[in-house]
Design an enzyme around this catalytic site. Structure first.
Site, PDB file in Angstrom:
ATOM      1  CB  CYS A 102      41.562  40.069  47.512  1.00 25.43           C
ATOM      2  SG  CYS A 102      42.005  41.185  46.184  1.00 25.43           S
ATOM      3  CB  CYS A 126      49.528  40.511  45.634  1.00 33.06           C
ATOM      4  SG  CYS A 126      48.433  39.779  44.388  1.00 33.06           S
TER       5      CYS A 126
END
Ligand code: DGL
Length: 253
Positions: A75, A184
């Site tokens: 992440c 992302c």
């Protein structure tokens, strides 16, 4: 002491990190993986940095322990907000944090025009400024994508509304970017839709493969690589059947 057959834990705010898990499995099929998504608290990307840090540290505390040989923070948002604190809290653990693939983009186009699409947290954090400072000759534009993570979490990566949102976000950049960094881990699941909008002249890059290679390098250095049967377990703070089904669908995609 960690052992070779111990698990590699892969963590994300939700299902996005499965794009990194795929790269890890491709590179190290003999490893035992535990994927954990915190979908109950997703998205992280619009939260205060403090909040992302707290959630990441809480999850790491729950996940790290016996039977785990490495933690992959799959992440970008959690890495931006909490990787330094994680390393301080667990100085002996192997911890890898994904970062936007800016180096790949800048190596390829040192003076080129590079877009970075990422969450609000990743775009505003110091980590990204530090990375950007290393490539002073590239012209980098930051591209936020509000609402995109929510659609992917809802299993709507291929839905018309997702294509429409991407069209709105990316139309101003058609024909204007040499590369677009998908900063992302949710975004690789809409890579085809992005490619359809931006066309062949824009190279799409993400940090998944680099993160997998870095994980293998560190495990190799610690003599912890496993060459077994390999296994994958998926868990999620929102343990609904729909979410687990979505996780496995994304893993097979
Ligand atoms: N997948 C996460 C990342 O790589 C962010 C998603 C979120 O906003 O929770 O940045």
């Amino acid at each position: 002491m960690a052992g070779k057959t111990d698990k590699i834990v892969v963590f994300d705010s939700g299902v996005g990190g499965i794009s990194v898990l795929r790269e890890l499995i491709k590179l190290m099929p003999g490893e035992n993986f535990l994927y954990y998504g915190d979908s109950a608290n997703a998205p992280y990307g619009d939260r205060a940095t403090e909040d992302v840090r707290r959630l990441t540290l809480q999850n790491a505390q729950m996940l790290l322990g016996r039977g785990v040989k490495a933690l992959v923070v799959a992440c970008n948002t959690a890495t931006s907000a909490a990787i330094d604190q994680l390393r301080q809290a667990y100085p002996d653990a192997i911890i890898v944090g994904i970062e936007p693939a800016l180096k790949l983009a800048a190596d390829r186009f040192p003076t080129g025009k590079i877009g970075i699409m990422a969450t609000q947290v990743t775009l505003r954090e110091e980590k990204l400024s530090q990375q950007l400072a290393r490539f002073p000759n590239a012209q980098v534009v930051k591209i936020p994508a509000p609402g995109l993570v929510e659609l992917i979490e809802a299993g709507r990566a291929d839905a018309p509304e997702t294509k429409a949102l991407l069209q709105d976000i990316l139309t101003p950049y058609i024909g204007k970017l040499d590369a677009l960094v998908l900063g992302c881990t949710h975004y690789p699941f809409v890579k085809d839709a992005i490619a359809a909008i931006l066309g062949r002249q824009t190279l799409l890059l993400d940090g998944g493969e680099g993160t997998a290679r870095q994980t293998r390098r560190l495990l190799e250095q610690a003599d912890l690589l496993n060459d077994g049967q390999g296994s994958v377990t998926v868990a999620n703070s929102l343990g609904t059947p729909e979410l687990l089904k979505l996780s496995y669908t994304l893993l097979d995609k």
